[in-house]
Design a protein around this motif. Sequence first.
Motif: not given
Length: 251
Positions: A51-53, A75-85
């Motif tokens: 899934r994309t953002n 390593i492509a970036p991903f959305h860090t909103g409501n981050p899950r470590r």
Amino acid sequence: RDPAMIKVHRVVVLASHGVYPFDLGIPHRVFGAADGRYEVVTCSIDGHPVRTNADFSISVDHGPEALRTADTVIIAPFHTGNPRRQTPVDLAQVLAYVAPGTRIVSTCTGAFVLAAAGLLDGHRATTHWHATGLFREWYPRVELDPNVLFVDEGDVLTSAGAAAGIDVCLHLVRKDHGSEIANRVARTCVVPPWRDGGQAQYIEHPVPDATANDTSAARQWALQNLHQPLTLSDLAEHSKAIAADPRVSLL
């Protein structure tokens, strides 16, 4: 050199859920413009679509085993909103497929993955300026520099967000094949051929209010009257006239 005699460099891009489509496409666009010197493939953590953002998902043709064949891993970036470590940790575990000595690059929040794998401990790195607070909280052993476009630590490189991914990819082309090829790639991609990695990610620079000393109207008048001789005195007189009555600029 004859391009046919150049060994093709294999770039494997790791995409995860929440990936930014713009950033994911950068390696393909930049390295793909290098006259066949690179092969770019995309993989996911399990070979399934990601899934994309944005409002769509992306199918990929490769699973993590593709990382074994890479000369460079991105390593492509991903959305860090409501981050899950846990997300960077899961991705970092996949890096076990990467052969020792392989060049590894992160763009934007991809630096979280390299940090989770311990690859950035004690080293300079960067990420998107918006994510620096969270990054420092999670990875205090990394020497984070949020004020640069990218950091080259040899076999490990990190870049800031969004368009900075273009800069780090062009930097790699330049390292691999020289400025002539990198400039040709930049021309094809219609981007500046070089932005120094130490350049600031952004600069707060408000546009000043217009003042009576502004010469833009006089310059515009000059451009419209290039068919006749213009002297510095002419420009000065017209500028004074505009300051006294702005309607003069229309004459």
